[in-house]
Design a protein around this motif. Structure first.
Motif, short mmCIF file in Angstrom:
data_model
loop_
_atom_site.label_atom_id
_atom_site.label_comp_id
_atom_site.label_asym_id
_atom_site.label_seq_id
_atom_site.Cartn_x
_atom_site.Cartn_y
_atom_site.Cartn_z
N ARG A 135 0.85 -1.19 0.00
CA ARG A 135 0.00 0.00 0.00
C ARG A 135 0.89 1.24 0.00
O ARG A 135 1.88 1.30 0.72
N GLY A 136 0.53 2.22 -0.81
CA GLY A 136 1.35 3.41 -0.93
C GLY A 136 2.25 3.38 -2.15
O GLY A 136 2.90 4.38 -2.47
N THR A 137 2.30 2.24 -2.85
CA THR A 137 3.11 2.14 -4.07
C THR A 137 2.51 3.02 -5.16
O THR A 137 1.31 2.99 -5.41
N THR A 138 3.35 3.80 -5.80
CA THR A 138 2.87 4.68 -6.88
C THR A 138 2.84 3.90 -8.20
O THR A 138 3.44 2.83 -8.34
N ASP A 166 2.77 9.61 -10.12
CA ASP A 166 2.88 9.67 -8.67
C ASP A 166 1.57 9.28 -7.98
O ASP A 166 1.46 9.38 -6.76
N GLU A 167 0.59 8.81 -8.76
CA GLU A 167 -0.68 8.37 -8.18
C GLU A 167 -0.48 7.03 -7.47
O GLU A 167 0.19 6.13 -7.98
N VAL A 168 -1.07 6.90 -6.29
CA VAL A 168 -0.95 5.66 -5.52
C VAL A 168 -1.89 4.60 -6.09
O VAL A 168 -3.05 4.89 -6.41
#
Length: 415
Positions: free
Chosen positions: A370-373, A402-404
């Motif tokens: 989670r949080g990976t772009t 840069d969207e997660v």
């Protein structure tokens, strides 16, 4: 091939770790009711069940790894069986720190606990043992292992980092790099311990380090407790006591991360299904035999049962499947991946399947933190940043680099 996600199966000897590994993988781990049956970590591939988008989009699905059945996708994850810990392992007792070192590569721990109370803390046969003690002391051993390593290094490291005016998070990150720890994990642990605002020179007391380590374990090694051997006589009473204890979370455990399991039942069910005595989907709540299968074609493929096997299947049906809904082992894998905070990503070559496609789609599925772009995900899949040109999801929606990555926008075509 696995997704890169690693589950470490931990616990005392003879709690059922090797049986659990056999129940969720095709590994043939050695099983025995005596201490140190497992010397080297056994490894295998388990499968994380998730909803496959093939059902929603009405397209054929042919996974490259794992399988898909009726819209449920089984994604491979790596699982290791760490040899049994005993009290005092952090001081070298038993096989000592060697076992603890095996945990360094794990993303999530599965603590297999003998809920029947028929094995003591050393894994020897006994009666009336309280499995609550196992939950407490195992957490304590891992805590002492991390705390001891951190405390021994802290003095010299503190002086060096003060000289270069490093932050608390940077200093601790350098200390904990051997545990495969990202800086973000350290920062989250500091926030949980309410120690983020302290300056480095104000750090270093035992109380502060201890508080940090406890929060660090919650973030770095989230743990699922698998209460195993639920079909044994005293298990029901012990399970009730454990559930009462963890209504209020402690020892890194809450009711939300406890799963009831019968690993040996799952092993037997899979064996009987493989030998064509029953029809059984791993982790399901029922099975059919030649006598009960309604489909005539399937019925003809099944062998008739001998009296002994039929009796054992009846016991599993009554004591495990009917009472608890399943053997619990697939639920452990699902909960472990969920605790690790991973998101499934389905990379596709074309988004035209939305208009109906006869070609197999969703052949690939990878799990990312989670949080990976989008850009980070592309780098992992393409193995090269220079190949990345852009990405879009269903509906022709362009995704910013840069969207997660989140569920709902995780079917991605990279260009």
């Amino acid at each position: 091939m696995s997704s890169g996600f690693v589950i470490a199966c931990v616990g005392k000897p003879s709690a059922g770790k090797s049986s659990f590994l056999n129940a969720v993988t095709d590994a043939a781990a050695k099983v025995g009711n005596y201490p140190f049956t497992t010397i080297e970590p056994n490894q295998g591939i388990a499968y994380y069940p998730l909803e496959c988008p093939c059902a929603q989009h009405h397209v054929p699905c042919k996974p490259r790894y794992g399988w898909c059945r009726d819209g449920t996708r089984y994604v491979p994850v790596r699982i290791i069986d760490v040899a049994g810990l005993v009290p005092g392992a952090s001081q070298g007792r038993g096989l000592g720190n060697r076992f603890l070192d095996d945990l360094r590569t794990a993303d999530v721990l599965v603590h297999v606990v003998d809920a029947s109370g028929t094995t003591d803390a050393e894994g020897r046969e006994t009666k009336g043992y309280d499995p609550l003690d196992d939950i407490r002391w195992l957490r304590s051993e891992i805590e002492e292992w991390v705390f001891g390593n951190l405390e021994r290094k802290w003095g010299g490291t503190l002086r060096r980092h003060l000289a270069v005016k490093a932050t608390v998070a940077d200093t601790l990150h350098a200390q904990l790099a051997g545990y495969g720890t990202l800086r973000g994990v350290v920062q989250r642990a500091l926030d949980l311990a309410r120690l983020s605002d302290l300056q480095l020179e104000a750090w270093g007391t035992k109380d502060q380090l201890r508080r940090f380590v406890r929060c660090f374990l919650d973030v770095r090694f989230p743990t699922v407790v698998a209460l195993n051997k639920i079909d044994m006589p005293d298990s029901t009473r012990n399970i009730s006591a454990i559930m009462r204890k963890y209504r209020v979370p402690s020892d890194g455990v809450s009711m939300d991360n406890i799963v009831l399991t019968s690993a040996l039942s799952e092993v037997f069910l899979r064996k009987m299904a493989k030998q064509k005595f029953i029809l059984y989907a791993p982790g399901s709540g029922d099975f059919t035999t030649q006598e009960t299968e309604p489909n005539s074609e399937e019925k003809q493929r099944l062998h008739s049962l001998d009296e002994r096997s039929a009796r054992r299947l009846e016991n599993i049906s009554d004591l495990v499947l009917f009472r608890y809904g399943s053997t619990g082992v697939q639920e452990v894998i699902r909960k472990a991946v969920d605790l690790g905070g991973f998101v499934p990503v389905f990379p596709v070559k074309s988004l035209n399947f939305a208009n109906g496609s006869a070609k197999p789609t969703f052949q690939e599925c990878v799990l990312v933190s989670r949080g990976t772009t989008v850009r980070e995900c592309a780098k992992r899949l393409l193995h090269s940043e220079t190949e990345y040109r852009g990405a879009e999801t269903v509906g022709g929606i362009q995704l910013a680099e840069d969207e997660v990555v989140v569920e709902g926008r995780n079917i991605i075509r990279f260009t």
